[in-house]
Scaffold this motif. Structure first.
Motif, PDB file in Angstrom:
ATOM      1  N   ALA A 140       0.830  -1.206   0.000  1.00  0.00           N
ATOM      2  CA  ALA A 140       0.000   0.000   0.000  1.00  0.00           C
ATOM      3  C   ALA A 140       0.866   1.259   0.000  1.00  0.00           C
ATOM      4  O   ALA A 140       0.600   2.197  -0.765  1.00  0.00           O
ATOM      5  N   ARG A 141       1.885   1.289   0.823  1.00  0.00           N
ATOM      6  CA  ARG A 141       2.769   2.467   0.864  1.00  0.00           C
ATOM      7  C   ARG A 141       3.416   2.701  -0.494  1.00  0.00           C
ATOM      8  O   ARG A 141       3.514   3.830  -0.971  1.00  0.00           O
ATOM      9  N   PHE A 142       3.877   1.619  -1.099  1.00  0.00           N
ATOM     10  CA  PHE A 142       4.513   1.729  -2.409  1.00  0.00           C
ATOM     11  C   PHE A 142       3.515   2.231  -3.455  1.00  0.00           C
ATOM     12  O   PHE A 142       3.826   3.155  -4.219  1.00  0.00           O
ATOM     13  N   VAL A 143       2.328   1.648  -3.492  1.00  0.00           N
ATOM     14  CA  VAL A 143       1.332   2.029  -4.499  1.00  0.00           C
ATOM     15  C   VAL A 143       0.870   3.465  -4.288  1.00  0.00           C
ATOM     16  O   VAL A 143       0.750   4.229  -5.255  1.00  0.00           O
ATOM     17  N   VAL A 144       0.631   3.863  -3.067  1.00  0.00           N
ATOM     18  CA  VAL A 144       0.232   5.252  -2.787  1.00  0.00           C
ATOM     19  C   VAL A 144       1.335   6.202  -3.227  1.00  0.00           C
ATOM     20  O   VAL A 144       1.063   7.211  -3.879  1.00  0.00           O
ATOM     21  N   PHE A 145       2.565   5.878  -2.890  1.00  0.00           N
ATOM     22  CA  PHE A 145       3.688   6.718  -3.308  1.00  0.00           C
ATOM     23  C   PHE A 145       3.745   6.837  -4.828  1.00  0.00           C
ATOM     24  O   PHE A 145       3.825   7.929  -5.384  1.00  0.00           O
ATOM     25  N   ALA A 146       3.724   5.710  -5.512  1.00  0.00           N
ATOM     26  CA  ALA A 146       3.846   5.711  -6.971  1.00  0.00           C
ATOM     27  C   ALA A 146       2.649   6.383  -7.641  1.00  0.00           C
ATOM     28  O   ALA A 146       2.802   7.058  -8.655  1.00  0.00           O
ATOM     29  N   ASP A 147       1.478   6.215  -7.060  1.00  0.00           N
ATOM     30  CA  ASP A 147       0.255   6.729  -7.667  1.00  0.00           C
ATOM     31  C   ASP A 147       0.031   8.218  -7.399  1.00  0.00           C
ATOM     32  O   ASP A 147      -0.489   8.925  -8.262  1.00  0.00           O
ATOM     33  N   LEU A 148       0.424   8.700  -6.232  1.00  0.00           N
ATOM     34  CA  LEU A 148       0.062  10.055  -5.833  1.00  0.00           C
ATOM     35  C   LEU A 148       1.220  11.052  -5.820  1.00  0.00           C
ATOM     36  O   LEU A 148       0.994  12.239  -5.562  1.00  0.00           O
ATOM     37  N   THR A 149       2.435  10.596  -6.101  1.00  0.00           N
ATOM     38  CA  THR A 149       3.567  11.518  -6.147  1.00  0.00           C
ATOM     39  C   THR A 149       3.518  12.323  -7.436  1.00  0.00           C
ATOM     40  O   THR A 149       3.260  11.773  -8.516  1.00  0.00           O
ATOM     41  N   GLU A 150       3.764  13.603  -7.314  1.00  0.00           N
ATOM     42  CA  GLU A 150       3.733  14.501  -8.471  1.00  0.00           C
ATOM     43  C   GLU A 150       4.751  14.078  -9.535  1.00  0.00           C
ATOM     44  O   GLU A 150       5.832  13.572  -9.211  1.00  0.00           O
ATOM     45  N   ALA A 151       4.390  14.297 -10.794  1.00  0.00           N
ATOM     46  CA  ALA A 151       5.221  13.885 -11.930  1.00  0.00           C
ATOM     47  C   ALA A 151       6.589  14.551 -11.924  1.00  0.00           C
ATOM     48  O   ALA A 151       7.556  13.980 -12.428  1.00  0.00           O
ATOM     49  N   ASP A 152       6.704  15.744 -11.341  1.00  0.00           N
ATOM     50  CA  ASP A 152       8.010  16.400 -11.317  1.00  0.00           C
ATOM     51  C   ASP A 152       8.948  15.794 -10.253  1.00  0.00           C
ATOM     52  O   ASP A 152      10.138  16.046 -10.269  1.00  0.00           O
ATOM     53  N   LEU A 153       8.388  14.964  -9.364  1.00  0.00           N
ATOM     54  CA  LEU A 153       9.199  14.299  -8.343  1.00  0.00           C
ATOM     55  C   LEU A 153       9.473  12.834  -8.675  1.00  0.00           C
ATOM     56  O   LEU A 153      10.433  12.249  -8.167  1.00  0.00           O
ATOM     57  N   LEU A 154       8.618  12.246  -9.488  1.00  0.00           N
ATOM     58  CA  LEU A 154       8.758  10.830  -9.838  1.00  0.00           C
ATOM     59  C   LEU A 154       8.401  10.661 -11.304  1.00  0.00           C
ATOM     60  O   LEU A 154       7.299  11.015 -11.723  1.00  0.00           O
ATOM     61  N   ASP A 155       9.341  10.138 -12.064  1.00  0.00           N
ATOM     62  CA  ASP A 155       9.127   9.954 -13.496  1.00  0.00           C
ATOM     63  C   ASP A 155       7.919   9.033 -13.731  1.00  0.00           C
ATOM     64  O   ASP A 155       7.919   7.886 -13.255  1.00  0.00           O
ATOM     65  N   PRO A 156       6.888   9.514 -14.434  1.00  0.00           N
ATOM     66  CA  PRO A 156       5.686   8.698 -14.654  1.00  0.00           C
ATOM     67  C   PRO A 156       5.963   7.376 -15.373  1.00  0.00           C
ATOM     68  O   PRO A 156       5.346   6.363 -15.053  1.00  0.00           O
ATOM     69  N   ASP A 157       6.875   7.365 -16.320  1.00  0.00           N
ATOM     70  CA  ASP A 157       7.183   6.129 -17.041  1.00  0.00           C
ATOM     71  C   ASP A 157       7.808   5.094 -16.104  1.00  0.00           C
ATOM     72  O   ASP A 157       7.474   3.907 -16.155  1.00  0.00           O
ATOM     73  N   THR A 158       8.695   5.542 -15.246  1.00  0.00           N
ATOM     74  CA  THR A 158       9.310   4.650 -14.275  1.00  0.00           C
ATOM     75  C   THR A 158       8.268   4.128 -13.298  1.00  0.00           C
ATOM     76  O   THR A 158       8.257   2.943 -12.950  1.00  0.00           O
ATOM     77  N   SER A 159       7.376   5.008 -12.884  1.00  0.00           N
ATOM     78  CA  SER A 159       6.315   4.612 -11.956  1.00  0.00           C
ATOM     79  C   SER A 159       5.430   3.535 -12.572  1.00  0.00           C
ATOM     80  O   SER A 159       5.127   2.520 -11.926  1.00  0.00           O
ATOM     81  N   VAL A 160       5.029   3.723 -13.811  1.00  0.00           N
ATOM     82  CA  VAL A 160       4.184   2.737 -14.495  1.00  0.00           C
ATOM     83  C   VAL A 160       4.928   1.417 -14.637  1.00  0.00           C
ATOM     84  O   VAL A 160       4.361   0.339 -14.395  1.00  0.00           O
ATOM     85  N   GLU A 161       6.186   1.483 -14.990  1.00  0.00           N
ATOM     86  CA  GLU A 161       6.986   0.258 -15.145  1.00  0.00           C
ATOM     87  C   GLU A 161       7.063  -0.508 -13.821  1.00  0.00           C
ATOM     88  O   GLU A 161       6.896  -1.731 -13.783  1.00  0.00           O
ATOM     89  N   MET A 162       7.285   0.192 -12.737  1.00  0.00           N
ATOM     90  CA  MET A 162       7.371  -0.468 -11.428  1.00  0.00           C
ATOM     91  C   MET A 162       6.019  -1.046 -11.005  1.00  0.00           C
ATOM     92  O   MET A 162       5.960  -2.125 -10.409  1.00  0.00           O
TER      93      MET A 162
END
Length: 103
Positions: free
Chosen positions: A11-33
């Motif tokens: 849950a922590r991982f998914v919330v982080f990946a899903d709700l972190t702003e695109a300028d802080l976390l690359d969206p492509d990397t997030s989707v891949e993970m």
């Protein structure tokens, strides 16, 4: 008990990946993970996966707002009920109809 602990980690991982702003976390990397996580979840032993799916409902109550909904939706988002019903065509059809009605 272990399912709740593992659900909290996921849950922590998914919330982080899903709700972190695109300028802080690359969206492509997030989707891949998220895709890697989904494949790993589907590969779990079915008995444990059932416990884990049920645990997400419990863990979601530890969150508020948008994060709570993200956690509640983990099983839906990763098609985990479908993974559990892989050997049951009738249940798969029921889940597909439910998904179509929801989406």
């Amino acid at each position: 008990m272990i399912a709740i602990q593992v659900a909290r980690i996921i849950a922590r991982f998914v919330v982080f990946a899903d709700l972190t702003e695109a300028d802080l976390l690359d969206p492509d990397t997030s989707v891949e993970m998220m895709e890697v996580l989904g494949a790993q979840l589907e590969a779990l032993e079915k008995g444990f996966l059932r416990e884990l799916v049920d645990a997400f409902v419990v863990v979601a109550e530890e969150y508020g707002g948008e994060a709570q909904q993200v956690v509640r939706d983990i099983a839906h988002s990763f098609y985990l009920e479908e993974a559990l019903a892989a050997d049951d065509p009738a249940r798969l059809a029921e889940l597909e109809a439910s998904r179509d009605a929801r989406d």
